[in-house]
Scaffold this motif. Structure first.
Motif, PDB file in Angstrom:
ATOM      1  N   MET A 182       0.871  -1.253   0.002  1.00  0.00           N
ATOM      2  CA  MET A 182       0.155  -0.105  -0.008  1.00  0.00           C
ATOM      3  C   MET A 182       0.965   1.334   0.041  1.00  0.00           C
ATOM      4  SD  MET A 182      -3.113   0.871  -0.438  1.00  0.00           S
ATOM      5  CE  MET A 182      -4.180   2.057   0.022  1.00  0.00           C
ATOM      6  N   VAL A 183       2.175   1.070  -0.391  1.00  0.00           N
ATOM      7  CA  VAL A 183       2.993   2.329  -0.247  1.00  0.00           C
ATOM      8  C   VAL A 183       2.365   3.273  -1.310  1.00  0.00           C
ATOM      9  CG1 VAL A 183       5.405   3.116  -1.083  1.00  0.00           C
ATOM     10  CG2 VAL A 183       4.808   1.043   0.403  1.00  0.00           C
ATOM     11  N   ILE A 184       1.773   2.604  -2.360  1.00  0.00           N
ATOM     12  CA  ILE A 184       1.148   3.513  -3.608  1.00  0.00           C
ATOM     13  C   ILE A 184       0.161   4.468  -2.874  1.00  0.00           C
ATOM     14  CG2 ILE A 184      -0.731   3.530  -5.471  1.00  0.00           C
ATOM     15  CD1 ILE A 184       0.813   0.576  -5.917  1.00  0.00           C
ATOM     16  N   SER A 185      -0.651   4.209  -1.980  1.00  0.00           N
ATOM     17  CA  SER A 185      -1.622   5.021  -1.343  1.00  0.00           C
ATOM     18  C   SER A 185      -0.511   6.436  -0.714  1.00  0.00           C
ATOM     19  CB  SER A 185      -2.042   4.587  -0.254  1.00  0.00           C
ATOM     20  OG  SER A 185      -2.986   5.426   0.677  1.00  0.00           O
ATOM     21  N   GLN A 186       0.416   5.989  -0.039  1.00  0.00           N
ATOM     22  CA  GLN A 186       1.269   6.947   0.529  1.00  0.00           C
ATOM     23  C   GLN A 186       1.841   8.019  -0.571  1.00  0.00           C
ATOM     24  OE1 GLN A 186       1.386   7.629   3.758  1.00  0.00           O
ATOM     25  NE2 GLN A 186       3.000   8.541   4.170  1.00  0.00           N
ATOM     26  N   THR A 187       2.244   7.228  -1.628  1.00  0.00           N
ATOM     27  CA  THR A 187       2.887   8.024  -2.579  1.00  0.00           C
ATOM     28  C   THR A 187       1.686   8.970  -3.329  1.00  0.00           C
ATOM     29  OG1 THR A 187       4.313   6.172  -3.047  1.00  0.00           O
ATOM     30  CG2 THR A 187       4.154   7.578  -5.080  1.00  0.00           C
ATOM     31  N   ASN A 188       0.748   8.589  -3.633  1.00  0.00           N
ATOM     32  CA  ASN A 188      -0.357   9.261  -4.047  1.00  0.00           C
ATOM     33  C   ASN A 188      -0.639  10.522  -3.198  1.00  0.00           C
ATOM     34  OD1 ASN A 188      -0.860   7.990  -6.339  1.00  0.00           O
ATOM     35  ND2 ASN A 188      -2.547   6.541  -5.327  1.00  0.00           N
ATOM     36  N   SER A 189      -0.672  10.383  -1.974  1.00  0.00           N
ATOM     37  CA  SER A 189      -0.867  11.457  -1.020  1.00  0.00           C
ATOM     38  C   SER A 189       0.217  12.532  -0.978  1.00  0.00           C
ATOM     39  CB  SER A 189      -1.067  10.691   0.579  1.00  0.00           C
ATOM     40  OG  SER A 189      -2.049  10.033   0.741  1.00  0.00           O
ATOM     41  N   ASN A 190       1.575  11.822  -1.247  1.00  0.00           N
ATOM     42  CA  ASN A 190       2.658  12.744  -1.423  1.00  0.00           C
ATOM     43  C   ASN A 190       2.416  13.481  -2.475  1.00  0.00           C
ATOM     44  OD1 ASN A 190       5.267  13.419  -1.502  1.00  0.00           O
ATOM     45  ND2 ASN A 190       6.182  11.847  -2.238  1.00  0.00           N
ATOM     46  N   SER A 191       2.058  13.046  -3.627  1.00  0.00           N
ATOM     47  CA  SER A 191       1.641  13.873  -4.831  1.00  0.00           C
ATOM     48  C   SER A 191       0.765  14.873  -4.536  1.00  0.00           C
ATOM     49  CB  SER A 191       1.537  12.755  -6.125  1.00  0.00           C
ATOM     50  OG  SER A 191       2.504  11.954  -6.284  1.00  0.00           O
ATOM     51  N   PHE A 192      -0.229  14.650  -4.253  1.00  0.00           N
ATOM     52  CA  PHE A 192      -1.160  15.337  -3.727  1.00  0.00           C
ATOM     53  C   PHE A 192      -0.959  16.357  -2.974  1.00  0.00           C
ATOM     54  CE2 PHE A 192      -4.141  12.701  -5.982  1.00  0.00           C
ATOM     55  CZ  PHE A 192      -4.717  13.542  -6.841  1.00  0.00           C
ATOM     56  N   SER A 193      -0.036  16.197  -2.009  1.00  0.00           N
ATOM     57  CA  SER A 193       0.375  17.138  -1.076  1.00  0.00           C
ATOM     58  C   SER A 193       1.316  18.116  -1.711  1.00  0.00           C
ATOM     59  CB  SER A 193       1.294  16.387   0.170  1.00  0.00           C
ATOM     60  OG  SER A 193       1.901  17.218   0.891  1.00  0.00           O
ATOM     61  N   LEU A 194       2.207  17.959  -2.566  1.00  0.00           N
ATOM     62  CA  LEU A 194       3.009  18.597  -3.106  1.00  0.00           C
ATOM     63  C   LEU A 194       2.177  19.593  -4.273  1.00  0.00           C
ATOM     64  CD1 LEU A 194       6.027  16.297  -3.852  1.00  0.00           C
ATOM     65  CD2 LEU A 194       6.046  18.043  -2.179  1.00  0.00           C
ATOM     66  N   LEU A 195       1.112  19.050  -4.813  1.00  0.00           N
ATOM     67  CA  LEU A 195       0.391  19.655  -5.721  1.00  0.00           C
ATOM     68  C   LEU A 195      -0.622  20.897  -5.000  1.00  0.00           C
ATOM     69  CD1 LEU A 195      -0.913  16.950  -8.507  1.00  0.00           C
ATOM     70  CD2 LEU A 195       0.782  18.880  -8.705  1.00  0.00           C
TER      71      LEU A 195
ATOM     72  N   ALA B  98       4.821   6.965   8.672  1.00  0.00           N
ATOM     73  CA  ALA B  98       3.566   7.057   7.497  1.00  0.00           C
ATOM     74  C   ALA B  98       2.306   7.748   8.464  1.00  0.00           C
ATOM     75  CB  ALA B  98       3.358   5.800   6.909  1.00  0.00           C
ATOM     76  N   VAL B  99       2.219   6.970   9.400  1.00  0.00           N
ATOM     77  CA  VAL B  99       0.951   7.460  10.195  1.00  0.00           C
ATOM     78  C   VAL B  99       1.107   8.902  10.546  1.00  0.00           C
ATOM     79  CG1 VAL B  99      -0.280   7.408  12.374  1.00  0.00           C
ATOM     80  CG2 VAL B  99       0.312   5.261  11.160  1.00  0.00           C
ATOM     81  N   ALA B 100       2.486   9.277  11.178  1.00  0.00           N
ATOM     82  CA  ALA B 100       2.566  10.808  11.390  1.00  0.00           C
ATOM     83  C   ALA B 100       2.374  11.792  10.504  1.00  0.00           C
ATOM     84  CB  ALA B 100       3.929  10.764  12.104  1.00  0.00           C
ATOM     85  N   SER B 101       2.985  11.453   9.187  1.00  0.00           N
ATOM     86  CA  SER B 101       2.732  12.231   8.195  1.00  0.00           C
ATOM     87  C   SER B 101       1.638  12.316   7.555  1.00  0.00           C
ATOM     88  CB  SER B 101       4.182  11.756   7.029  1.00  0.00           C
ATOM     89  OG  SER B 101       3.762  10.542   6.581  1.00  0.00           O
TER      90      SER B 101
ATOM     91  N   THR C  27      -6.688  10.993   4.840  1.00  0.00           N
ATOM     92  CA  THR C  27      -7.528  10.386   5.876  1.00  0.00           C
ATOM     93  C   THR C  27      -7.405   8.753   5.364  1.00  0.00           C
ATOM     94  OG1 THR C  27      -8.956  12.151   6.207  1.00  0.00           O
ATOM     95  CG2 THR C  27      -9.764  10.266   6.912  1.00  0.00           C
ATOM     96  N   ALA C  28      -7.504   8.397   4.277  1.00  0.00           N
ATOM     97  CA  ALA C  28      -7.297   7.005   3.786  1.00  0.00           C
ATOM     98  C   ALA C  28      -6.104   6.497   4.268  1.00  0.00           C
ATOM     99  CB  ALA C  28      -8.112   6.883   2.512  1.00  0.00           C
ATOM    100  N   SER C  29      -5.209   7.314   3.867  1.00  0.00           N
ATOM    101  CA  SER C  29      -3.532   6.717   4.043  1.00  0.00           C
ATOM    102  C   SER C  29      -3.515   6.733   5.837  1.00  0.00           C
ATOM    103  CB  SER C  29      -2.772   7.886   3.523  1.00  0.00           C
ATOM    104  OG  SER C  29      -1.506   7.544   3.962  1.00  0.00           O
ATOM    105  N   THR C  30      -4.060   7.544   6.261  1.00  0.00           N
ATOM    106  CA  THR C  30      -3.874   7.183   7.928  1.00  0.00           C
ATOM    107  C   THR C  30      -4.452   6.065   8.366  1.00  0.00           C
ATOM    108  OG1 THR C  30      -3.815   9.928   8.148  1.00  0.00           O
ATOM    109  CG2 THR C  30      -4.350   8.573  10.201  1.00  0.00           C
ATOM    110  N   ALA C  31      -5.759   6.152   8.071  1.00  0.00           N
ATOM    111  CA  ALA C  31      -6.435   4.778   8.315  1.00  0.00           C
ATOM    112  C   ALA C  31      -5.948   3.374   7.909  1.00  0.00           C
ATOM    113  CB  ALA C  31      -8.081   4.815   7.845  1.00  0.00           C
ATOM    114  N   TYR C  32      -5.334   3.409   6.712  1.00  0.00           N
ATOM    115  CA  TYR C  32      -4.693   2.130   6.243  1.00  0.00           C
ATOM    116  C   TYR C  32      -3.472   1.916   7.125  1.00  0.00           C
ATOM    117  CZ  TYR C  32      -1.938  -1.245   3.585  1.00  0.00           C
ATOM    118  OH  TYR C  32      -1.011  -2.042   3.192  1.00  0.00           O
ATOM    119  N   TYR C  33      -2.673   2.802   7.496  1.00  0.00           N
ATOM    120  CA  TYR C  33      -1.443   2.707   7.961  1.00  0.00           C
ATOM    121  C   TYR C  33      -1.624   2.454   9.599  1.00  0.00           C
ATOM    122  CZ  TYR C  33       1.136   3.480   3.841  1.00  0.00           C
ATOM    123  OH  TYR C  33       1.637   3.617   2.505  1.00  0.00           O
ATOM    124  N   VAL C  34      -2.536   3.026  10.144  1.00  0.00           N
ATOM    125  CA  VAL C  34      -2.796   2.772  11.595  1.00  0.00           C
ATOM    126  C   VAL C  34      -3.208   1.309  11.768  1.00  0.00           C
ATOM    127  CG1 VAL C  34      -4.623   2.810  13.441  1.00  0.00           C
ATOM    128  CG2 VAL C  34      -3.358   5.047  12.355  1.00  0.00           C
TER     129      VAL C  34
END
Length: 106
Positions: free
Chosen positions: A1-14, A57-60, A88-95
């Motif tokens: 599920m690293v993909i979710s973190q990567t997508n959040s990363n991209s959207f964070s930067l955008l 991942a949870v903290a970020s 939010t989805a990323s947080t839930a997944y990593y928790v």
């Protein structure tokens, strides 16, 4: 599920770039690059099987949910809402993943 973190990363930067170009918000730009970098580091640690990848991942993800939720409520724009939903989805997944890892480690 690293993909979710990567997508959040991209959207964070955008989101940070969008906030900077539209509103001239330097704190948004700096914050998005800081959170995006933390997400990228966490993703790499998870991928490589290193310690503290899931915790990072949870903290970020949480660090991204809080300001984007405020921005979503205040501005009602699609970019902050999308970033908030992904974070939010990323947080839930990593928790959940961290909980599973801790449970199996015992």
């Amino acid at each position: 599920m690293v993909i979710s973190q990567t997508n959040s990363n991209s959207f964070s930067l955008l989101g940070g770039i969008f906030a900077y170009t539209k509103f001239g918000s330097t704190p948004s730009l700096i914050g998005s690059f800081a959170v995006g970098s933390a997400m990228l580091l966490s993703s790499m640690r998870i991928r490589d099987g290193m310690e503290y990848g899931y915790e990072g991942a949870v903290a970020s993800s949480i660090a991204l949910v809080i300001p984007t939720l405020r921005r979503t409520i205040k501005a009602r724009l699609p970019i902050p809402a999308t970033v908030c939903a992904l974070a939010t989805a990323s947080t839930a997944y990593y928790v959940q993943a961290l909980s599973d890892i801790k449970r199996h480690a015992i």
